[in-house]
Design an enzyme around this catalytic site. Structure first.
Site, short mmCIF file in Angstrom:
data_model
loop_
_atom_site.label_atom_id
_atom_site.label_comp_id
_atom_site.label_asym_id
_atom_site.label_seq_id
_atom_site.Cartn_x
_atom_site.Cartn_y
_atom_site.Cartn_z
N ARG C 219 0.84 -1.19 0.00
CA ARG C 219 0.00 0.00 0.00
C ARG C 219 0.88 1.25 0.00
O ARG C 219 2.06 1.20 0.33
CB ARG C 219 -0.96 -0.02 1.18
CG ARG C 219 -0.37 0.19 2.52
CD ARG C 219 -1.52 0.27 3.56
NE ARG C 219 -1.00 0.40 4.90
CZ ARG C 219 -0.67 -0.61 5.69
NH1 ARG C 219 -0.78 -1.85 5.28
NH2 ARG C 219 -0.20 -0.40 6.90
N ALA C 240 5.74 -2.18 -5.38
CA ALA C 240 6.00 -1.43 -4.16
C ALA C 240 5.00 -0.28 -3.96
O ALA C 240 4.15 -0.02 -4.82
CB ALA C 240 7.43 -0.90 -4.18
N HIS C 241 5.13 0.40 -2.82
CA HIS C 241 4.24 1.49 -2.44
C HIS C 241 4.23 2.63 -3.46
O HIS C 241 5.27 3.00 -4.00
CB HIS C 241 4.66 2.03 -1.07
CG HIS C 241 6.09 2.48 -1.02
ND1 HIS C 241 6.47 3.79 -1.14
CD2 HIS C 241 7.23 1.78 -0.87
CE1 HIS C 241 7.77 3.87 -1.05
NE2 HIS C 241 8.27 2.67 -0.89
N ASN C 242 3.04 3.14 -3.71
CA ASN C 242 2.85 4.32 -4.57
C ASN C 242 3.18 4.10 -6.04
O ASN C 242 3.25 5.06 -6.82
CB ASN C 242 3.66 5.53 -4.05
CG ASN C 242 3.14 6.02 -2.72
OD1 ASN C 242 3.56 5.52 -1.67
ND2 ASN C 242 2.21 6.95 -2.74
N SER C 260 7.07 4.20 -6.04
CA SER C 260 6.71 5.41 -6.77
C SER C 260 7.05 5.37 -8.25
O SER C 260 6.93 6.39 -8.93
CB SER C 260 7.33 6.66 -6.13
OG SER C 260 6.88 6.78 -4.80
#
Lengths: 329, 329, 329
Positions: C219, C240-242, C260
């Site tokens: 998340r 991965a996150h974002n 990201s």
């Protein structure tokens, strides 16, 4: 989570400028913030977003002087970046409280659970386990007989921990990770078939360690696979039998460390890295993504890269020539 | 486990020299052995550790002549290394007995379970499954309808087996592995979206196979994905739809084999290797870690390495020049 | 599944030539088909197999004119390949119907389940979840509080979905995948230890997405990790996150995308690929297996390969010279 600007200022020791009852229930970056969200502004390069922000509340440094009108309610704190981090910790901690105690699970009579241990549904905890105070064990987790888990740990759903493991305090095991399965040890017989080597050791995990989702940590053949204090391992990594991962070493996703390798303290290992068995990596080494380490790294603090890995700066120089060769006759 | 020197000598057909009541309850390497542990000494290069060992019991070759005083009780056997392996098997086998039968689980009435099958908690076994004698199924496992599992298998916690799979005898499925999920098959439509290809085949696993923790083996589109007898697959590997892995082939962690590839018998494939789809790898091939195989390997017994892989010796020669180029003007 | 040639012709709008009662209960390729199986013949290059086939039923193009006697019963349809695909969909759909509603599970009172939702055993569904019509949730799944799942989804065994996630319609989450665990974010403190960055965002998954077995999707720290409509992610991948994965992008097994990063629409990413954090990959990019992307890819529609990746054609040229250098004195 629902909070007002006034609550936020109280929690962080700040002051409100605008409507103290402005509410938010989620977070948005300064460039995306919408009504009902909190954003924060710390990096001057994003200042122009402040004047177009639709967030309900904006956390800013105490000394911020707007050059144009600002729509969100401002909450001023000494350092907006630190304030945001503090708030996120408060929210995360709050969401983890107030949970029921013991779901539909099978806990052996001889297992000893500390104060305020929370156990989810469909969990099994074997004989003679010890679980420290305030540890939370989520749904569909299995913990084998004789395993010890410290205080304030979080064991997320679907984690499987084999018998006889030793886990420190404040450890987080992310969803689906496997601690203590058999090492991959086989002896080739004359007819080409494999004889399994039994693995009767365990895994010992220090304090303040995080192990990622669906990561696997094999137990030792004899003695222990060791994950020292403060280690951070990302998702989908493989830590083989008898490996030692030194204090505060961090490792990104899809990295594999083969049997009996020893990683020093404070190393930073990127994703998709392979480390072959029985080698040593010096303290504070940095390993670039998608590299393969095939021999000892003896000098601390170096950066390695490539397949097989060499010094990072040498790899980049050689690769520049490799690339250039594509354009030569 | 707790054993005396006398017990150990009886189990392995050896003789005791020292206190026959000396006890041990775990194993330690010759260089680390502590009170309460058993160590073994077989490799002459470690002889100096014998004279400083604090282990309670030391397993040695029958013809070992100490040159200095030795503190641990000695147990002499014809071959200490083989004796240790035999002991570890005995201990492993003992720990797996004496378990209860059938936990809190849902087993379909039409499923047929053999003699002495052990089933853990929170397990589901679907209609018309057949489970062979003495197979152990640990907690939180699901087995789909119509699946057949042979005798003396071990299905560790969190394994999910889809309907209609066929699994041989003495197979070990490690924790969290997935057997028979959909293959990754998609057809690109004119608008750029993907249409799913249904996978209605299965996975057929031979005898004496081990499949690692969190490894995934996809079922075939039609017919079968095949894992032949004696195969060893480590953790976190991906075996795609319609792949054939030949007899006694071994594969280390984080390796992926794409759809319809055929690996020969007796291959050794290191970790983080990729094998593209629809190719054949000859028997007894060795593939170095972090390599990518993009075409058929036709000649048996070769070693390949690199991305894309070439003969290992050629890669090393070319890479030596690549490295050297970093130091040229 | 058991079907006759007559049933098949009726289902596909075809005609029978031979015994209309000929039965089949599984599928075999034209070169392997056995009694009791259905095969299909579409590619002229396999015609010789038609005359030796032992399959009970053979699906062929309406205009097929055999040159020799044929043993199987023939079912003629306008296009045998399309007919086979249609049949496989029918069978897959049929096998997923007729299942019981709600096993031994814990469903919060405040969770809202749509019409014909099917829930397996040992499942937990948290407070205020919403599950759309006709979604099937298999055994040993956990769904955290406040998560929304659309219509006609399939959540396979052992999937763990964290609180607050948003999942569209017709999404398939394969066994053991993890949606919404913490991102891997840590700040190094002066003493070398790591401070955890809390992740309070979520994962938002569009419509018609498939996420592979044992894949992990972290998340966001704030806001959302986004998997757009029509995306296909294979087994054992790390998102991965974002991260944002653009519409209809497909990704093969063991690939990792760091925090990201933004992948464009319609990309094809092979297996064992790494994408470093915070970069952008243009629409319709193709990335070869075992590559590492370390910078932005700005021009749409290109093919990249290598470590670090360069244009595919340049890598192959440079690698040809690299290989050749092994043979130079």
């Amino acid at each position: 989570m629902e909070m007002t600007a006034k609550d936020l200022a109280a929690a962080l020791g700040g002051t409100v400028e605008g409507n103290p009852e402005a509410k938010f229930s989620s977070f948005g970056k300064i460039e995306h913030g919408k009504a009902g969200q909190l954003s924060f502004f710390a990096n001057p390069k994003y200042e122009h977003f402040v004047y177009t922000s639709k967030a309900s509340v904006l956390l800013v440094n105490a000394d911020f002087q707007p050059k144009e009108p600002v729509e969100p309610t401002l909450v001023r704190v000494p350092n907006a970046y630190d304030g945001m981090a503090k708030l996120m910790k408060l929210v995360a901690a709050k969401e983890q409280k107030c949970r029921r105690h013991r779901g539909r699970c099978r806990i052996a009579w001889s297992a000893k659970l500390g104060r305020s241990v929370w156990v989810g549904d469909f969990v099994t905890i074997g004989k003679n386990c010890r679980i420290g105070d305030c540890t939370r064990i989520y749904d569909n987790v299995t913990i084998g007989a004789g395993t010890t888990i410290g205080k304030n740990c979080i064991i997320y759903p679907g984690v499987h921990i084999f018998p006889g493991m030793v886990i420190g305090d404040r450890v987080i095991l992310h969803a689906g990770c496997i601690i203590g399965d058999d090492g991959f040890g086989n002896v080739k017989l004359p007819d080409g078939s494999w004889e399994k080597i039994e693995h009767l050791g365990n895994v010992v995990i220090g304090n303040d360690v995080e192990i990622g989702s669906n990561t696997t940590v094999d137990r030792a053949q004899m003695e222990s696979t060791i994950i020292e204090d403060g280690v951070r391992i990302d998702n989908l990594c493989q830590i083989a039998h008898n490996v030692v991962v030194g204090k505060n070493t961090a490792m990104a996703a899809l990295t594999g460390v083969a049997g009996s390798a020893r990683l020093g303290e404070g190393c930073t290992i990127a994703g998709l890295v392979g480390v072959v068995g029985h080698i040593k990596v010096a303290d504070n080494s940095t390993i670039g993504a998608h590299s393969l380490i095939i021999g000892n790294i003896r000098k601390p603090g170096e950066t390695w890269y490539g397949n097989p890995a060499i010094l990072h700066k040498d790899y980049l120089k050689a690769y520049a020539k490799f690339k250039q060769s594509a354009n030569e006759d």
